[in-house]
Design an enzyme around this catalytic site. Structure first.
Site, short mmCIF file in Angstrom:
data_model
loop_
_atom_site.label_atom_id
_atom_site.label_comp_id
_atom_site.label_asym_id
_atom_site.label_seq_id
_atom_site.Cartn_x
_atom_site.Cartn_y
_atom_site.Cartn_z
N ASP A 66 23.21 37.41 20.95
CA ASP A 66 22.69 36.30 21.74
C ASP A 66 21.18 36.39 21.87
OD1 ASP A 66 22.52 38.47 23.45
OD2 ASP A 66 23.79 37.64 25.01
N ASN A 135 28.77 37.73 36.37
CA ASN A 135 29.67 36.57 36.48
C ASN A 135 30.77 36.63 35.42
OD1 ASN A 135 28.28 36.04 34.17
ND2 ASN A 135 27.58 34.00 34.74
N HIS A 137 30.29 37.05 32.07
CA HIS A 137 29.95 36.56 30.74
C HIS A 137 29.88 37.69 29.71
CE1 HIS A 137 25.29 36.77 31.40
NE2 HIS A 137 25.69 37.84 30.75
N GLU A 142 29.40 31.91 29.10
CA GLU A 142 29.45 31.84 30.56
C GLU A 142 30.84 31.39 31.02
OE1 GLU A 142 27.03 33.09 32.11
OE2 GLU A 142 25.09 32.12 31.83
C1 GLP Z 1 22.82 39.53 29.58
C2 GLP Z 1 23.12 39.34 28.08
C3 GLP Z 1 24.34 40.07 27.64
C4 GLP Z 1 24.36 41.42 28.32
C5 GLP Z 1 24.69 41.20 29.78
C6 GLP Z 1 24.68 42.44 30.64
O1 GLP Z 1 22.55 38.33 30.22
N1 GLP Z 1 23.21 37.98 27.66
O2 GLP Z 1 24.36 40.18 26.23
O3 GLP Z 1 25.34 42.22 27.72
O4 GLP Z 1 23.87 40.17 30.33
O5 GLP Z 1 23.39 42.98 30.74
P1 GLP Z 1 23.07 44.41 31.35
O6 GLP Z 1 23.64 45.41 30.41
O7 GLP Z 1 21.56 44.45 31.42
O8 GLP Z 1 23.72 44.47 32.69
#
Ligand code: GLP
Length: 239
Positions: A66, A135, A137, A142
């Site tokens: 992403d 949330n 995702h 989402e």
């Molecule tokens: C982000 C990204 C995801 C990521 C997730 C968790 O918004 N789009 O690809 O895995 O949220 O992030 P983190 O590991 O910093 O908690």
């Protein structure tokens, strides 16, 4: 399969070894590795293991999970920048082996088509490693997402736009994301989800104990035949 580790360090060791095993078993593996704070240590450990074992990533292909729309690859905080610093540069991955969304592309639909075509040609992905948003995702899939979609452009949840500020030095306008779809993630040979810390405990409980539905996109991983959910004790606190 769910594994609960005593520490973030132990979780990261395991996740790092999963990536290494995938490349050892298939030197032409196609990998999709999420950016984000959670897998940061796993990637450092993975690179250290690769160097120590003289494991070549020469034949490996990387597909981006992403990206933030409007954020260029040179900006610290973009998913590309994160992976470039932690993985691509240290492992000397050639540009031709990296297929990543460009969040600055004038035609984002064309970006989606390009990545869809890449996965059709080179895929399915052998290993997808994802984090989880608070949330639920996965990538930028989402809550409420159509699980049949391929690569797509997303209007970000307010929660995601807010939490996402943590990756940037200055405040950014985060309104859209571009992401692989759940169908592409679920078609991977293996899907590993990593989560650590108390801030993830509530959503991990929903992911594991609630219904499997697009209300919590991460819950689909429970249906994956090779789905692995790796948690530290804190993230597993509400199970
Ligand atoms: C982000 C990204 C995801 C990521 C997730 C968790 O918004 N789009 O690809 O895995 O949220 O992030 P983190 O590991 O910093 O908690």
């Amino acid at each position: 399969m769910v594994s609960i580790f005593n520490t973030y360090d132990a979780l990261s060791d395991f996740a790092a070894q999963e990536i290494i095993n995938t490349v050892q078993q298939n030197p032409k593996a196609v990998l999709c590795l999420a950016a984000g704070d959670t897998p940061r240590l796993a990637y450092k450990k993975m690179v250290a293991l690769a160097h120590k074992n003289h494991l070549s990533f020469f034949g490996v292909t990387f597909i981006g999970l992403d990206e933030w729309v409007g954020i260029g690859p040179a900006i610290e905080g973009s998913c590309y920048h994160f992976l470039n610093e932690l993985i691509f540069k240290p492992l000397s991955i050639k540009e031709e082996a990296i297929f990543f969304f460009n969040g600055m592309a004038a035609n984002l639909q064309a970006e989606c088509k390009r990545i869809d075509a890449t996965i059709k040609e080179l895929g399915p992905i052998d290993l997808t490693l994802v984090g989880i948003g608070i949330n639920g995702h996965i990538g930028f899939n989402e809550p409420g997402i159509d699980p049949e979609l391929g690569a797509h452009i997303v209007a970000l949840d307010a929660v995601t736009a807010n939490v996402g500020q943590k990756y940037f030095r200055e405040k950014k306008q985060l309104t859209q994301g571009i992401s692989l779809g759940m169908a592409q993630i679920m078609a991977s040979g293996k899907v590993v989800l990593v989560a650590n810390g108390l801030k993830k405990a509530a959503i991990i409980s929903e992911t594991m104990q609630g219904n499997i539905s697009n209300a919590v996109p991460a819950s689909f991983i429970r249906n994956h035949p090779n789905g692995m959910i790796l948690l530290d004790k804190e993230a597993a606190a509400e199970l």
